[in-house]
Design an enzyme around this catalytic site. Sequence first.
Site, short mmCIF file in Angstrom:
data_model
loop_
_atom_site.label_atom_id
_atom_site.label_comp_id
_atom_site.label_asym_id
_atom_site.label_seq_id
_atom_site.Cartn_x
_atom_site.Cartn_y
_atom_site.Cartn_z
N LYS A 134 -4.27 -2.31 1.12
CA LYS A 134 -3.52 -1.68 2.21
C LYS A 134 -3.98 -2.25 3.55
O LYS A 134 -5.16 -2.33 3.82
CB LYS A 134 -3.68 -0.17 2.20
CG LYS A 134 -2.87 0.52 3.29
CD LYS A 134 -2.70 2.00 3.05
CE LYS A 134 -3.76 2.79 3.74
NZ LYS A 134 -3.45 4.22 3.80
N SER B 55 10.88 -12.13 3.00
CA SER B 55 9.45 -11.92 2.83
C SER B 55 8.79 -11.35 4.08
O SER B 55 9.44 -11.09 5.08
CB SER B 55 8.73 -13.22 2.47
OG SER B 55 8.79 -14.12 3.56
N TYR C 275 7.86 -9.72 -0.54
CA TYR C 275 6.69 -10.44 -1.03
C TYR C 275 5.98 -11.12 0.13
O TYR C 275 6.56 -11.35 1.18
CB TYR C 275 7.09 -11.46 -2.11
CG TYR C 275 8.05 -12.51 -1.63
CD1 TYR C 275 7.58 -13.73 -1.13
CD2 TYR C 275 9.42 -12.29 -1.65
CE1 TYR C 275 8.46 -14.69 -0.67
CE2 TYR C 275 10.30 -13.25 -1.19
CZ TYR C 275 9.83 -14.45 -0.70
OH TYR C 275 10.69 -15.39 -0.24
#
Length: 116
Positions: A9, A25, A58
């Site tokens: 995170k 992305s 991603y």
Amino acid sequence: MLIQVVKSKIHRVRVTQAELNYVGSITIDEALMEASDLVEGERVQVVNINNGERLETYVIKGDRGTGTICLNGPAARKVAVGDMIIVIGYGYMTPDEARSFKPSLVFPNELTNLIV
């Protein structure tokens, strides 16, 4: 049985760019990726603190030490430059593994996006 848990995170990082005309992305400073144990191509959830949007995309590696956080392609419509976001990577593991697993949590400087 496997369960999905938080693996990585980056908490409260500022969006520095939003590039609509890109394949897709999120580009993340390489130093932030390493600190949070994210790898290029990894699927992540992006949570926008400013507007409540949540999206999946991603990771693409950005230049080290720049503080770059850039949402590309359609995701660029979900943020504004300057928004604060949380980037979350998940992993699959057994419940026993999850009980002792420690995620990589990064709390960068909110003005520079650099690791403090």
